[in-house]
Design a protein around this motif. Structure first.
Motif, PDB file in Angstrom:
ATOM      1  N   VAL A  33      94.487  38.728 156.398  1.00 45.48           N
ATOM      2  CA  VAL A  33      94.318  39.669 157.515  1.00 45.48           C
ATOM      3  C   VAL A  33      93.418  40.813 157.042  1.00 45.48           C
ATOM      4  N   ARG A  34      92.861  41.507 158.016  1.00 46.95           N
ATOM      5  CA  ARG A  34      92.022  42.649 157.673  1.00 46.95           C
ATOM      6  C   ARG A  34      92.834  43.935 157.763  1.00 46.95           C
ATOM      7  N   VAL A  35      92.521  44.836 156.874  1.00 44.11           N
ATOM      8  CA  VAL A  35      93.122  46.168 156.941  1.00 44.11           C
ATOM      9  C   VAL A  35      92.001  47.195 156.816  1.00 44.11           C
ATOM     10  N   ALA A  36      92.159  48.340 157.493  1.00 43.33           N
ATOM     11  CA  ALA A  36      91.187  49.410 157.329  1.00 43.33           C
ATOM     12  C   ALA A  36      91.668  50.290 156.185  1.00 43.33           C
ATOM     13  N   VAL A  37      90.776  50.556 155.232  1.00 41.57           N
ATOM     14  CA  VAL A  37      91.193  51.346 154.068  1.00 41.57           C
ATOM     15  C   VAL A  37      90.184  52.452 153.766  1.00 41.57           C
ATOM     16  N   PRO A  38      90.695  53.595 153.253  1.00 39.57           N
ATOM     17  CA  PRO A  38      89.772  54.642 152.814  1.00 39.57           C
ATOM     18  C   PRO A  38      89.190  54.249 151.472  1.00 39.57           C
ATOM     19  N   PHE A  39      87.952  54.656 151.225  1.00 42.79           N
ATOM     20  CA  PHE A  39      87.355  54.344 149.934  1.00 42.79           C
ATOM     21  C   PHE A  39      86.389  55.464 149.580  1.00 42.79           C
ATOM     22  N   GLY A  40      86.426  55.894 148.334  1.00 47.07           N
ATOM     23  CA  GLY A  40      85.576  57.012 147.935  1.00 47.07           C
ATOM     24  C   GLY A  40      86.034  58.283 148.635  1.00 47.07           C
ATOM     25  N   LYS A  41      85.137  59.225 148.745  1.00 48.57           N
ATOM     26  CA  LYS A  41      85.511  60.526 149.300  1.00 48.57           C
ATOM     27  C   LYS A  41      85.865  60.455 150.774  1.00 48.57           C
ATOM     28  N   SER A  42      84.938  59.861 151.580  1.00 42.33           N
ATOM     29  CA  SER A  42      85.165  59.964 153.017  1.00 42.33           C
ATOM     30  C   SER A  42      84.880  58.666 153.758  1.00 42.33           C
ATOM     31  N   LYS A  43      84.638  57.601 152.985  1.00 43.88           N
ATOM     32  CA  LYS A  43      84.292  56.357 153.670  1.00 43.88           C
ATOM     33  C   LYS A  43      85.530  55.545 153.999  1.00 43.88           C
ATOM     34  N   PHE A  44      85.399  54.712 154.997  1.00 42.60           N
ATOM     35  CA  PHE A  44      86.407  53.674 155.115  1.00 42.60           C
ATOM     36  C   PHE A  44      85.776  52.364 155.524  1.00 42.60           C
ATOM     37  N   TYR A  45      86.464  51.320 155.110  1.00 46.25           N
ATOM     38  CA  TYR A  45      85.929  49.976 155.254  1.00 46.25           C
ATOM     39  C   TYR A  45      86.967  49.044 155.864  1.00 46.25           C
ATOM     40  N   THR A  46      86.465  47.913 156.366  1.00 46.02           N
ATOM     41  CA  THR A  46      87.344  46.814 156.737  1.00 46.02           C
ATOM     42  C   THR A  46      87.523  45.934 155.509  1.00 46.02           C
ATOM     43  N   ALA A  47      88.733  45.952 154.974  1.00 39.86           N
ATOM     44  CA  ALA A  47      88.995  45.168 153.769  1.00 39.86           C
ATOM     45  C   ALA A  47      89.786  43.920 154.131  1.00 39.86           C
ATOM     46  N   LEU A  48      89.794  42.977 153.216  1.00 39.50           N
ATOM     47  CA  LEU A  48      90.515  41.734 153.468  1.00 39.50           C
ATOM     48  C   LEU A  48      91.620  41.563 152.435  1.00 39.50           C
ATOM     49  N   VAL A  49      92.808  41.270 152.903  1.00 42.06           N
ATOM     50  CA  VAL A  49      93.936  41.129 151.986  1.00 42.06           C
ATOM     51  C   VAL A  49      93.858  39.784 151.254  1.00 42.06           C
ATOM     52  N   ALA A  50      93.827  39.880 149.927  1.00 45.87           N
ATOM     53  CA  ALA A  50      93.695  38.661 149.124  1.00 45.87           C
ATOM     54  C   ALA A  50      94.994  38.336 148.385  1.00 45.87           C
ATOM     55  N   GLU A  51      95.882  39.335 148.263  1.00 40.96           N
ATOM     56  CA  GLU A  51      97.103  39.144 147.467  1.00 40.96           C
ATOM     57  C   GLU A  51      98.124  40.221 147.830  1.00 40.96           C
ATOM     58  N   LYS A  52      99.386  39.919 147.617  1.00 40.52           N
ATOM     59  CA  LYS A  52     100.445  40.930 147.787  1.00 40.52           C
ATOM     60  C   LYS A  52     101.220  40.999 146.479  1.00 40.52           C
ATOM     61  N   HIS A  53     101.566  42.195 146.012  1.00 42.59           N
ATOM     62  CA  HIS A  53     102.311  42.264 144.749  1.00 42.59           C
ATOM     63  C   HIS A  53     103.033  43.597 144.584  1.00 42.59           C
ATOM     64  N   HIS A  54     103.644  43.782 143.410  1.00 38.55           N
ATOM     65  CA  HIS A  54     104.425  44.995 143.173  1.00 38.55           C
ATOM     66  C   HIS A  54     103.926  45.775 141.961  1.00 38.55           C
ATOM     67  N   ASN A  55     102.706  45.496 141.531  1.00 43.61           N
ATOM     68  CA  ASN A  55     102.221  46.141 140.305  1.00 43.61           C
ATOM     69  C   ASN A  55     101.242  47.261 140.610  1.00 43.61           C
ATOM     70  N   PRO A  56     101.624  48.498 140.298  1.00 47.80           N
ATOM     71  CA  PRO A  56     100.702  49.608 140.533  1.00 47.80           C
ATOM     72  C   PRO A  56      99.461  49.463 139.661  1.00 47.80           C
ATOM     73  N   PRO A  57      98.303  49.881 140.155  1.00 50.90           N
ATOM     74  CA  PRO A  57      97.095  49.799 139.331  1.00 50.90           C
ATOM     75  C   PRO A  57      97.207  50.763 138.162  1.00 50.90           C
ATOM     76  N   THR A  58      96.596  50.411 137.055  1.00 54.20           N
ATOM     77  CA  THR A  58      96.730  51.263 135.873  1.00 54.20           C
ATOM     78  C   THR A  58      95.648  52.338 135.814  1.00 54.20           C
ATOM     79  N   LEU A  59      94.476  52.056 136.410  1.00 56.17           N
ATOM     80  CA  LEU A  59      93.351  52.975 136.224  1.00 56.17           C
ATOM     81  C   LEU A  59      93.245  54.045 137.294  1.00 56.17           C
ATOM     82  N   TYR A  60      93.895  53.845 138.404  1.00 55.87           N
ATOM     83  CA  TYR A  60      93.798  54.840 139.479  1.00 55.87           C
ATOM     84  C   TYR A  60      95.087  54.863 140.283  1.00 55.87           C
TER      85      TYR A  60
END
Ligand code: ADP
Ligand code: ZN
Ligand code: ZN
Length: 815
Positions: A33-60
């Motif tokens: 499915v598609r989700v709208a997500v913020p990216f960078g300072k003020s942009k947002f994009y239509t992103a595509l869900v590729a996976e679901k999980h419970h692991n927080p990202p380590t770098l951000y």
């Protein structure tokens, strides 16, 4: 417990990104499915869900999504797998594949520009938000999505925009205006529940008050009983002598339903022969392909021009339709779809859908959804290479027609994929079959057929009484010497043309260069005007009296004197389609002459218009570039002239001979398609050249053998895989240094051929200098790990600060 999704963003970054969602969202969201997500300072994009999980990202720190766009997936697992393969194989970001794969209407982002379509009629079903937005669009012609966000004072605007797109009220900026609509014919049929002879009685009682309507209905039943083909409104009204207003009232009463079939504007008056009977050779080819499919996935159908390959595909498609599979029919050129759609709808009616980049956003989204829902309306999809990315549910067969065509390879932007090869991989995911068709297969495909990887089925003869054209060579050296030339036309060609025209036949002339004359040269000092931004000479276009760069579009008025020495003694050198056209108007002043090249086919349907009027016999002589060589079927062309075969032969490319053979054979194939033998005149300085001889003798096998030998000796495909790295920078020295560094590291790392860094024939475009490095990977080397190593080296190159600004384009299987 934390909930995360991994998404693909439509940008050129190698990784996927992690976003935070609530538990409820997590449960609701499905992969694809598609989700709208913020990216960078003020942009947002239509992103595509590729996976679901419970692991927080380590770098951000994971951000939250704006919102979920789809309830159900718009992309399926096979597609995701296919995208991953494309990204890995062609060494690009999966986001780039995603961006190419989805129609842009499904990929809204903050920069997308939206404008209103014509007059907007506001209806009751408008939501407040829709109303606000439409009002804003009436004040201002276009809006960015970010502006819409502030007008509506909410973040979640994608669904509103999507609804308005679906209502056909707004459009995205990039859409073109449609000037020329394919001709649609209105047909009529009974609503399914009435479609039985015994329903007639019932219907007649229903209509007892209206004599006209009864009459029409009776006529319909009569027509329907006497012929097994669709009934058009025109035919019905003529047959029954009842006006079309009556037809409309029966449509309003839901007794009739109307539907449209796109028609070839020419074949329209011909009798429609619904029943297709293959001749002996075709049926044998068909069953041979079916036998191949029992043990192989891919089969090459190698059939001479006009052998009736299309009819074999049609029968194959029928057998896959019977299993309710989806079918994809890939063509090398959008312009060819019109002809093919007409041929396929004859057999498959409205099960045929068309998908390509010249379609409007709405049309593309519509086909996308039909394919996604496995709808009957899109069971057969015809398209150019991008149709490969549709969300097929259950693909059974892919036809790659004219598989040798270079246009199947995308050059820019990434993914630089080859649609034929990517189609074979896609078919694998679906356990589907692939048929590759051509009169002049690519060396790679033929090699795969010879070595047993693919099946191989041949058609040696043209369909019906048609025979292959007779090919005559004209020695230009001799003709010039004997003064038997008028402009660029030999006396032989002129004589043949005169005869063909007097028989009422049409002529195709092939010249592989557009423009009037490639260059203007100073007779005093030899100066040739160059493009200031690119490393090429400017091409002379007589009609506009301009010199133009074919790489960046830069143009200047034709100079009156030499820029170097001021001499006025300027002359033109070489020749293009425009000059041929002009010479023709002098040779045949009463004839209708048209030119087909990039300059005359810019508009959306310009190509189709030319083809149509040529088919309609409104044009006597058509002059064109290689556009003419592609699978067009004309029945009144008896003569094809190739004005100068040599310019193709000496193109600096390892495929030059292969391509020349294909091009000449394909253009020749346009001659003599009906029962009259066609003629081809090839003018050349090299009558004895192997390739020219192979074309003349229709000796594909000879061409293949010779080329394969060369490929082996000089380390080219199919024995070696090629990866070309193109480095670009405005600073000449920096580029030189950087490319040498890269070359040396690659060279040290590998014991395989690495060539370069080379200055290509055109070594500067739009003020950027260019260097190329060619890596040749032998068959026996592991491809995957070699690519990984190359990627690592490129990453370290990028980590060197003074080289970071050098752009690198990676082209795998460059062709
Ligand atoms: P190819 O694709 O091999 O160049 P086409 O499929 O365009 O050849 O066929 C050439 C011509 O012969 C077309 O006009 C086509 O309609 C006609 N033709 C081929 N096979 C049949 C058939 N079985 N019945 C009727 N017409 C056919
Ligand atoms: Zn000069
Ligand atoms: Zn230029």
């Amino acid at each position: 417990m934390h909930y995360f999704i991994e998404v693909i963003l439509p940008i050129a970054l190698p990784q996927t990104f992690t976003y935070k969602v609530s538990e409820a969202e997590f449960d609701f969201i499905q992969i694809g499915v598609r989700v709208a997500v913020p990216f960078g300072k003020s942009k947002f994009y239509t992103a595509l869900v590729a996976e679901k999980h419970h692991n927080p990202p380590t770098l951000y720190e994971a951000k939250e999504i704006h919102q979920i766009i789809d309830e159900k997936p718009v992309v399926n697992d096979n597609q995701l797998e296919h995208w991953k393969w494309i990204a890995t194989y062609y060494m690009c970001a999966i986001g780039e594949v995603y961006r190419t794969a989805l129609p842009s209407a499904l990929l809204l982002e903050s920069e997308t520009i939206i404008s209103a379509k014509k007059e907007i009629l506001i209806t009751d079903d408008f939501s407040d938000d829709e109303y606000l937005l439409v009002e804003a669009l009436q004040q201002q012609t276009s809006l960015k999505i970010s502006e819409i966000t502030s007008i509506l004072n909410k973040k979640k605007v994608f669904p509103i925009i999507q609804q308005l797109l679906e209502k056909n009220i707004i459009s995205l900026q990039e859409e073109m205006v449609e000037g020329y609509k394919p001709k649609l014919i209105r047909y009529i049929r009974l609503f399914p529940e009435f479609n039985f002879p015994d329903k007639l009685e019932e219907l007649l009682t229903l209509l007892k008050r209206s004599e006209k309507q009864k009459e029409l209905l009776l006529s319909y039943f009569q027509l329907n009983a006497s012929q097994r083909k669709p009934i058009s409104v025109k035919e019905l009204t003529e047959y029954s002598n009842v006006s079309s207003a009556v037809v409309k009232s029966l449509i309003d009463k839901e007794i009739f339903e109307e539907y449209y079939i796109q028609h070839d504007r020419v074949s329209f008056d011909e009798v429609e022969e619904n029943q297709l009977n293959l001749n002996k050779a075709q049926s044998e080819a068909l069953s041979a392909i079916q036998t191949v499919f029992e043990e192989k996935e891919v089969c090459l159908l190698h059939g001479v021009t006009a052998s009736g390959k299309t009819e074999v595909y049609i029968k194959l498609i029928e057998s896959f339709l019977a299993q309710e599979k989806q079918i994809l029919y890939l063509l090398p050129e959008i312009a060819l779809t019109t002809q093919l759609v007409a041929r396929l709808t004859k057999h498959f009616g409205n099960k045929v859908a068309v998908f390509h980049s010249k379609y409007s956003n709405n049309e593309r989204v519509e086909v996308w959804k039909q394919v996604l829902n496995n709808s009957e309306k899109a069971q057969i999809v015809i398209g150019a290479r991008s149709a490969l990315f549709l969300p097929f549910q259950d693909l059974g067969l892919i036809v790659v027609d004219e598989e040798h065509e270079a246009t199947f390879k995308q050059v820019d932007p990434a993914p630089r994929y080859h649609a034929r090869d990517a189609a074979i991989v896609l078919a694998n995911f679906h356990k589907a079959k692939v048929v590759l068709g051509s009169a002049t297969p690519s060396i790679e495909t033929y090699f795969n057929a010879q070595t047993g990887k693919y099946g191989w089925v041949e058609l040696h003869e043209r369909f019906g009484n048609a025979v292959l054209p007779e090919i005559k060579l004209v020695d230009l050296k001799d003709s010039y010497f004997r003064k038997k030339m008028t402009g660029h036309f030999s006396q032989t060609l002129i004589d043949e043309m005169t005869e063909a025209l007097s028989n009422g036949e049409q002529i195709i002339l092939f010249q592989n260069r557009r423009g009037y004359a490639p260059v203007i040269e100073c007779m005093t000092c030899g100066h040739i005007p160059q493009c200031p931004q690119c490393d090429v000479s400017l091409t002379y276009h007589k009609f506009k009296n301009q010199l133009r760069c074919h790489y960046c579009g830069h143009s200047i008025a034709k100079p009156t004197h030499c820029h170097a020495c001021s001499s006025i003694d300027l002359t033109s050198k070489g020749f293009g389609t425009e000059q041929i056209e002009l010479e023709l108007t002098e040779l045949f002043p009463t004839r209708n002459i048209k030119r087909m090249d990039q300059d005359t086919t810019r508009g959306k349907y310009a190509f189709e218009k030319l083809i149509d009027s040529f088919k309609n016999r409104e044009i006597d002589i058509l002059v064109g570039t290689q556009m003419l060589a592609k699978g067009l079927d004309f029945d009144n062309v008896s003569l094809v002239g190739i004005l100068n075969a040599d310019s193709m032969l000496y193109f600096p490319d390892f495929r030059a001979f292969e391509r020349s053979y294909q091009m000449m054979t394909q253009v020749s194939g346009r001659a003599g398609r009906s029962d009259k033998k066609g003629k081809v005149i090839i003018q050349t300085y090299n009558t004895a050249h192997n390739t020219i001889q192979q074309v003349t003798n229709n000796d594909y096998a000879g061409m293949y053998k010779e080329q394969l030998y060369e490929r082996k000796i000089y380390n080219y495909p199919p024995y070696f895989k090629l990866i070309k790295l193109t480095l670009k920078h405005k600073d000449y020295e920096k580029l030189k240094e950087g490319s040498i560094w890269l070359y040396q590291v690659l060279k040290q790392q590998f014991d395989i051929p690495v060539l370069g860094p080379e200055e290509p024939p055109v070594s500067k475009i739009r003020n950027e200098y260019i260097r190329t490095i060619l890596i040749k990977i032998p068959q026996e080397k592991p491809l995957g790990s070699t690519k990984k190593t190359i990627q690592k080296i490129l990453n370290s190159f990028d980590a060197i600060s003074q080289y970071r600004s050098i752009k690198i384009v990676i082209n795998v299987d460059v062709n």
